[in-house]
Write a protein that holds these residues in place. Sequence first.
Motif, PDB file in Angstrom:
ATOM      1  N   VAL A  26       0.857  -1.186   0.000  1.00 39.87           N
ATOM      2  CA  VAL A  26       0.000   0.000   0.000  1.00 39.87           C
ATOM      3  C   VAL A  26       0.888   1.228   0.000  1.00 39.87           C
ATOM      4  CG1 VAL A  26      -1.791   1.303   1.199  1.00 39.87           C
ATOM      5  CG2 VAL A  26      -1.829  -1.199   1.265  1.00 39.87           C
ATOM      6  N   THR A  27       0.693   2.128  -0.959  1.00 42.58           N
ATOM      7  CA  THR A  27       1.410   3.400  -0.964  1.00 42.58           C
ATOM      8  C   THR A  27       0.444   4.504  -0.561  1.00 42.58           C
ATOM      9  OG1 THR A  27       0.960   3.778  -3.315  1.00 42.58           O
ATOM     10  CG2 THR A  27       3.011   2.645  -2.749  1.00 42.58           C
ATOM     11  N   ALA A  28       0.933   5.406   0.291  1.00 48.34           N
ATOM     12  CA  ALA A  28       0.113   6.512   0.781  1.00 48.34           C
ATOM     13  C   ALA A  28       1.021   7.710   1.008  1.00 48.34           C
ATOM     14  CB  ALA A  28      -0.595   6.131   2.081  1.00 48.34           C
ATOM     15  N   GLY A  29       0.887   8.713   0.175  1.00 47.53           N
ATOM     16  CA  GLY A  29       1.778   9.859   0.305  1.00 47.53           C
ATOM     17  C   GLY A  29       3.209   9.430   0.050  1.00 47.53           C
ATOM     18  N   LYS A  30       4.085   9.687   1.005  1.00 51.04           N
ATOM     19  CA  LYS A  30       5.503   9.373   0.831  1.00 51.04           C
ATOM     20  C   LYS A  30       5.931   8.128   1.598  1.00 51.04           C
ATOM     21  CE  LYS A  30       6.962  14.060  -0.296  1.00 51.04           C
ATOM     22  NZ  LYS A  30       7.920  15.155  -0.031  1.00 51.04           N
ATOM     23  N   ILE A  31       4.958   7.270   1.928  1.00 52.71           N
ATOM     24  CA  ILE A  31       5.312   6.014   2.581  1.00 52.71           C
ATOM     25  C   ILE A  31       4.760   4.836   1.794  1.00 52.71           C
ATOM     26  CG2 ILE A  31       5.399   7.052   4.890  1.00 52.71           C
ATOM     27  CD1 ILE A  31       2.721   5.703   5.456  1.00 52.71           C
ATOM     28  N   SER A  32       5.386   3.693   1.999  1.00 52.38           N
ATOM     29  CA  SER A  32       4.965   2.453   1.365  1.00 52.38           C
ATOM     30  C   SER A  32       4.903   1.370   2.424  1.00 52.38           C
ATOM     31  CB  SER A  32       5.951   2.066   0.254  1.00 52.38           C
ATOM     32  OG  SER A  32       5.606   0.828  -0.312  1.00 52.38           O
ATOM     33  N   VAL A  33       3.800   0.609   2.466  1.00 53.37           N
ATOM     34  CA  VAL A  33       3.570  -0.410   3.484  1.00 53.37           C
ATOM     35  C   VAL A  33       3.481  -1.778   2.805  1.00 53.37           C
ATOM     36  CG1 VAL A  33       2.112  -1.119   5.415  1.00 53.37           C
ATOM     37  CG2 VAL A  33       2.205   1.299   4.757  1.00 53.37           C
ATOM     38  N   THR A  34       4.332  -2.693   3.219  1.00 53.58           N
ATOM     39  CA  THR A  34       4.324  -4.038   2.647  1.00 53.58           C
ATOM     40  C   THR A  34       3.850  -5.033   3.693  1.00 53.58           C
ATOM     41  OG1 THR A  34       6.179  -3.477   1.194  1.00 53.58           O
ATOM     42  CG2 THR A  34       5.679  -5.813   1.484  1.00 53.58           C
ATOM     43  N   ASP A  35       2.803  -5.770   3.358  1.00 51.68           N
ATOM     44  CA  ASP A  35       2.214  -6.750   4.271  1.00 51.68           C
ATOM     45  C   ASP A  35       3.134  -7.948   4.493  1.00 51.68           C
ATOM     46  OD1 ASP A  35       0.054  -8.454   5.532  1.00 51.68           O
ATOM     47  OD2 ASP A  35       0.470  -9.572   3.692  1.00 51.68           O
ATOM     48  N   ILE A  36       3.172  -8.370   5.767  1.00 46.16           N
ATOM     49  CA  ILE A  36       3.858  -9.625   6.101  1.00 46.16           C
ATOM     50  C   ILE A  36       2.840 -10.521   6.820  1.00 46.16           C
ATOM     51  CG2 ILE A  36       5.972 -10.622   7.104  1.00 46.16           C
ATOM     52  CD1 ILE A  36       7.199  -7.871   7.160  1.00 46.16           C
ATOM     53  N   GLY A  37       1.569 -10.443   6.389  1.00 53.85           N
ATOM     54  CA  GLY A  37       0.496 -11.240   6.991  1.00 53.85           C
ATOM     55  C   GLY A  37      -0.182 -10.494   8.114  1.00 53.85           C
ATOM     56  N   THR A  38      -1.189  -9.654   7.810  1.00 56.39           N
ATOM     57  CA  THR A  38      -1.658  -8.741   8.841  1.00 56.39           C
ATOM     58  C   THR A  38      -2.996  -8.098   8.551  1.00 56.39           C
ATOM     59  OG1 THR A  38      -0.952  -6.834  10.159  1.00 56.39           O
ATOM     60  CG2 THR A  38      -0.559  -6.729   7.817  1.00 56.39           C
ATOM     61  N   GLU A  39      -3.486  -7.352   9.568  1.00 52.77           N
ATOM     62  CA  GLU A  39      -4.565  -6.381   9.443  1.00 52.77           C
ATOM     63  C   GLU A  39      -3.967  -5.041   9.854  1.00 52.77           C
ATOM     64  OE1 GLU A  39      -8.551  -8.981  10.540  1.00 52.77           O
ATOM     65  OE2 GLU A  39      -7.502  -7.889  12.132  1.00 52.77           O
ATOM     66  N   PHE A  40      -4.151  -4.037   9.014  1.00 49.70           N
ATOM     67  CA  PHE A  40      -3.535  -2.754   9.347  1.00 49.70           C
ATOM     68  C   PHE A  40      -4.355  -1.599   8.788  1.00 49.70           C
ATOM     69  CE2 PHE A  40      -1.715  -4.264   5.413  1.00 49.70           C
ATOM     70  CZ  PHE A  40      -1.609  -3.136   4.598  1.00 49.70           C
ATOM     71  N   ASP A  41      -4.105  -0.428   9.343  1.00 48.84           N
ATOM     72  CA  ASP A  41      -4.831   0.785   8.989  1.00 48.84           C
ATOM     73  C   ASP A  41      -3.847   1.794   8.408  1.00 48.84           C
ATOM     74  OD1 ASP A  41      -7.606   2.297   9.587  1.00 48.84           O
ATOM     75  OD2 ASP A  41      -5.952   3.702   9.906  1.00 48.84           O
ATOM     76  N   VAL A  42      -4.244   2.459   7.323  1.00 47.71           N
ATOM     77  CA  VAL A  42      -3.416   3.494   6.710  1.00 47.71           C
ATOM     78  C   VAL A  42      -4.270   4.746   6.517  1.00 47.71           C
ATOM     79  CG1 VAL A  42      -1.917   4.123   4.782  1.00 47.71           C
ATOM     80  CG2 VAL A  42      -2.104   1.720   5.485  1.00 47.71           C
ATOM     81  N   ARG A  43      -3.711   5.898   6.890  1.00 48.75           N
ATOM     82  CA  ARG A  43      -4.419   7.164   6.723  1.00 48.75           C
ATOM     83  C   ARG A  43      -3.486   8.166   6.063  1.00 48.75           C
ATOM     84  NH1 ARG A  43      -6.140  11.500  10.804  1.00 48.75           N
ATOM     85  NH2 ARG A  43      -5.056  10.266  12.378  1.00 48.75           N
ATOM     86  N   VAL A  44      -4.000   8.913   5.098  1.00 50.25           N
ATOM     87  CA  VAL A  44      -3.183   9.910   4.406  1.00 50.25           C
ATOM     88  C   VAL A  44      -3.953  11.225   4.312  1.00 50.25           C
ATOM     89  CG1 VAL A  44      -4.005   9.276   2.096  1.00 50.25           C
ATOM     90  CG2 VAL A  44      -1.764  10.338   2.354  1.00 50.25           C
ATOM     91  N   GLN A  98      -3.034  15.801   3.497  1.00 47.02           N
ATOM     92  CA  GLN A  98      -2.049  16.725   2.950  1.00 47.02           C
ATOM     93  C   GLN A  98      -0.882  16.918   3.919  1.00 47.02           C
ATOM     94  OE1 GLN A  98      -4.300  20.273   2.065  1.00 47.02           O
ATOM     95  NE2 GLN A  98      -4.867  19.542   0.035  1.00 47.02           N
ATOM     96  N   LYS A  99      -1.124  16.708   5.208  1.00 44.39           N
ATOM     97  CA  LYS A  99      -0.097  16.989   6.209  1.00 44.39           C
ATOM     98  C   LYS A  99       0.683  15.759   6.652  1.00 44.39           C
ATOM     99  CE  LYS A  99      -2.535  20.972   8.167  1.00 44.39           C
ATOM    100  NZ  LYS A  99      -3.123  21.554   9.409  1.00 44.39           N
ATOM    101  N   ALA A 100       0.098  14.577   6.542  1.00 47.07           N
ATOM    102  CA  ALA A 100       0.760  13.408   7.133  1.00 47.07           C
ATOM    103  C   ALA A 100       0.260  12.112   6.521  1.00 47.07           C
ATOM    104  CB  ALA A 100       0.520  13.390   8.645  1.00 47.07           C
ATOM    105  N   SER A 101       1.054  11.048   6.743  1.00 51.44           N
ATOM    106  CA  SER A 101       0.654   9.676   6.423  1.00 51.44           C
ATOM    107  C   SER A 101       0.903   8.838   7.669  1.00 51.44           C
ATOM    108  CB  SER A 101       1.471   9.124   5.255  1.00 51.44           C
ATOM    109  OG  SER A 101       1.286   9.889   4.083  1.00 51.44           O
ATOM    110  N   ALA A 102      -0.025   7.946   8.008  1.00 47.86           N
ATOM    111  CA  ALA A 102       0.112   7.151   9.225  1.00 47.86           C
ATOM    112  C   ALA A 102      -0.255   5.692   8.953  1.00 47.86           C
ATOM    113  CB  ALA A 102      -0.783   7.708  10.330  1.00 47.86           C
ATOM    114  N   VAL A 103       0.448   4.793   9.639  1.00 48.38           N
ATOM    115  CA  VAL A 103       0.205   3.351   9.534  1.00 48.38           C
ATOM    116  C   VAL A 103       0.099   2.785  10.944  1.00 48.38           C
ATOM    117  CG1 VAL A 103       1.028   1.147   8.655  1.00 48.38           C
ATOM    118  CG2 VAL A 103       1.605   3.260   7.447  1.00 48.38           C
ATOM    119  N   ALA A 104      -0.894   1.937  11.189  1.00 52.47           N
ATOM    120  CA  ALA A 104      -1.042   1.273  12.481  1.00 52.47           C
ATOM    121  C   ALA A 104      -1.426  -0.186  12.235  1.00 52.47           C
ATOM    122  CB  ALA A 104      -2.098   1.963  13.334  1.00 52.47           C
ATOM    123  N   VAL A 105      -0.859  -1.085  13.024  1.00 52.11           N
ATOM    124  CA  VAL A 105      -1.057  -2.519  12.816  1.00 52.11           C
ATOM    125  C   VAL A 105      -1.972  -3.086  13.891  1.00 52.11           C
ATOM    126  CG1 VAL A 105       0.068  -4.759  12.637  1.00 52.11           C
ATOM    127  CG2 VAL A 105       1.208  -2.714  11.745  1.00 52.11           C
TER     128      VAL A 105
END
Length: 322
Positions: free
Chosen positions: A175-193, A195-202
């Motif tokens: 998953v790409t969001a703004g200037k970050i990229s998240v690669t799954d290693i078997g999971t449930e996770f949340d991504v929020r993007v 104009q000011k920030a990008s956040a990932v939580a597992v």
Amino acid sequence: MSSDETYEHTSLEAARWLVSLEESPDDQKLKDEFERWLSEDPTHREAWAATSGIYDLMGPLFAKERYSSGTQSCKSGWRHRSVSKRILYGVPIALAAAVANFMLVPDYYYRLTADYSTGKAQQMTVKLADGSEVSLAPKSAIDVVFRREGGREIHLLRGEGFFKVSHNPGRPFRVTAGKISVTDIGTEFDVRVSQKASAVAVRSGEVHVDGDNHLSTDLHSGQRIERRGRGIVSASHEDAENIGAWATSGQLVLEDSSFGDAVTQINPYYNGRIFVANRHLSAGKVTGVYNLSTPESALKAMADTQGAKLYHITPWIIVVSY
């Protein structure tokens, strides 16, 4: 262009005129051009009346002082307002978007260009071809790129998504969001993007996060990482069950969150716009669990913790102020 799209476009033009006239009140050429725009179509005058009228209603809530250095009327009804820049620090531009009830990139743009998108107060759950599942929060959009052989990639264009991934080591899920990229290693996770920030939580499992400025780290259950402007990265821990609660239980779970950020999170669930009147109120801290199915009640409960009140400017604009 549909009638809704025409209305949004005309409202955007009216908002831009409002900003231009506020910034250059003595520019006669600008005023003449504005008068021509008004006379081109009756809907222009209607949009202007709505936009400038709501601006006047909201102004006192954004400042305790507001003064005028005289009134200069033109046949359109536009008045020269001399507003203290110290009081209305940048508010006209934000307000211009607010009174028209749109964003600079309207919802219909994403409906036309994204694979899946949601508008105000809308949510969607998408079952992907590989068995993975994506829940989209309001005002969110994604593009899906699944190659027949190789990786699976989701572009989170705006908003927030909760991902339940069908793990396949031979086909990485990214998953790409703004200037970050998240690669799954078997999971449930949340991504929020935004104009000011990008956040990932597992919520469960593990992901790998990459980004600019040499960002490269693994996140496990209950861990969150946020990248803000200028490459500032912050990490935190929270109860894993609270991550993605908006998707799993319809709740917004806040723990020592700023009031401004809390309003930002609840805003998409309200079928209108919510604004905080001053910086001090935005900086207040909020902790609690709020029901997103009744966003106005949730907002009132949050405002009560700050000793603030809700002011209904129109059926679709709420200003929170002391």
